[in-house]
Scaffold this motif. Structure first.
Motif, PDB file in Angstrom:
ATOM      1  N   HIS A  19       0.832  -1.208   0.000  1.00 45.80           N
ATOM      2  CA  HIS A  19       0.000   0.000   0.000  1.00 45.80           C
ATOM      3  C   HIS A  19       0.868   1.260   0.000  1.00 45.80           C
ATOM      4  O   HIS A  19       0.569   2.230  -0.690  1.00 45.80           O
ATOM      5  N   TYR A  22       2.395   1.739  -3.413  1.00 49.01           N
ATOM      6  CA  TYR A  22       1.406   2.315  -4.323  1.00 49.01           C
ATOM      7  C   TYR A  22       1.285   3.827  -4.093  1.00 49.01           C
ATOM      8  O   TYR A  22       1.278   4.608  -5.046  1.00 49.01           O
ATOM      9  N   ASP A  23       1.232   4.223  -2.839  1.00 52.21           N
ATOM     10  CA  ASP A  23       1.154   5.652  -2.512  1.00 52.21           C
ATOM     11  C   ASP A  23       2.388   6.406  -3.004  1.00 52.21           C
ATOM     12  O   ASP A  23       2.289   7.535  -3.504  1.00 52.21           O
ATOM     13  N   LEU A  40      -0.360   1.312 -11.906  1.00 49.15           N
ATOM     14  CA  LEU A  40       0.643   1.457 -10.848  1.00 49.15           C
ATOM     15  C   LEU A  40       0.465   0.423  -9.744  1.00 49.15           C
ATOM     16  O   LEU A  40       1.442   0.004  -9.120  1.00 49.15           O
ATOM     17  N   GLN A  41      -0.761  -0.024  -9.506  1.00 50.21           N
ATOM     18  CA  GLN A  41      -1.006  -1.040  -8.479  1.00 50.21           C
ATOM     19  C   GLN A  41      -0.234  -2.325  -8.789  1.00 50.21           C
ATOM     20  O   GLN A  41       0.321  -2.950  -7.899  1.00 50.21           O
ATOM     21  N   ALA A  44       3.297  -1.784  -7.797  1.00 47.11           N
ATOM     22  CA  ALA A  44       3.392  -1.759  -6.334  1.00 47.11           C
ATOM     23  C   ALA A  44       3.451  -3.190  -5.795  1.00 47.11           C
ATOM     24  O   ALA A  44       4.186  -3.476  -4.848  1.00 47.11           O
ATOM     25  N   GLU A  45       2.690  -4.082  -6.416  1.00 46.43           N
ATOM     26  CA  GLU A  45       2.665  -5.482  -5.981  1.00 46.43           C
ATOM     27  C   GLU A  45       3.933  -6.234  -6.386  1.00 46.43           C
ATOM     28  O   GLU A  45       4.326  -7.188  -5.716  1.00 46.43           O
TER      29      GLU A  45
END
Length: 148
Positions: A19, A22-23, A40-41, A44-45
């Motif tokens: 999280h 992602y931010d 983008l998620q 991030a993962e």
């Protein structure tokens, strides 16, 4: 971070979770011209172990890929005798497409190895253990404070 002075302080900034990554990606991308199809998620993962600086570099390198692609496109449209002109630079910011981020991601590596990360986590765990009331033999309501 170490701050020199009379009382040295150590500040441990842990690694961002999915999280937080992602931010971070959102914050960095805010000033960029991203194609709406960029997810983008997903990145991030996929970037476990990356620091905030690593994530910033990921997007900056993707932006550079986009700029290089735009420059090649502009140069291919301009006759060779006019390429020295400064008019070749377009006013529009190049769009960062999924393929730019994918290429950047394929070349990216975390700046901190898994061994170093484990070492930092171990040091932080030891620090926390040394600060707990159980390890000092004092009850929480009777903690000692030493002032220098």
């Amino acid at each position: 971070l170490l701050r020199p002075g009379r009382l040295d302080k150590s500040l441990y900034c842990g690694f961002p979770d999915v999280h937080e990554r992602y931010d971070i990606l959102l914050a960095v991308a805010r000033k960029m011209n991203l194609d709406p199809s960029v997810q983008l998620q997903y990145y991030a993962e996929q970037t476990d172990g990356f620091t905030g600086a690593d994530l910033q570099a990921l997007l900056y390198n993707a932006q550079l890929e986009s700029v290089h692609e735009s420059l090649k496109l502009v140069q291919s449209r301009v006759p060779a005798d006019k390429q020295s002109s400064s008019d070749n630079v377009t006013a529009n910011s190049p769009v960062i497409k999924p393929e730019h981020i994918r290429k950047s991601f394929d070349e990216a590596r975390p700046s901190v190895s898994k061994v170093e990360k484990a070492r930092y986590d171990s040091l932080y765990a030891q620090f926390l253990k040394s600060r707990s009331p159980e390890s000092s033999g004092h009850s929480p309501d009777k903690q000692r404070v030493a002032l220098a």
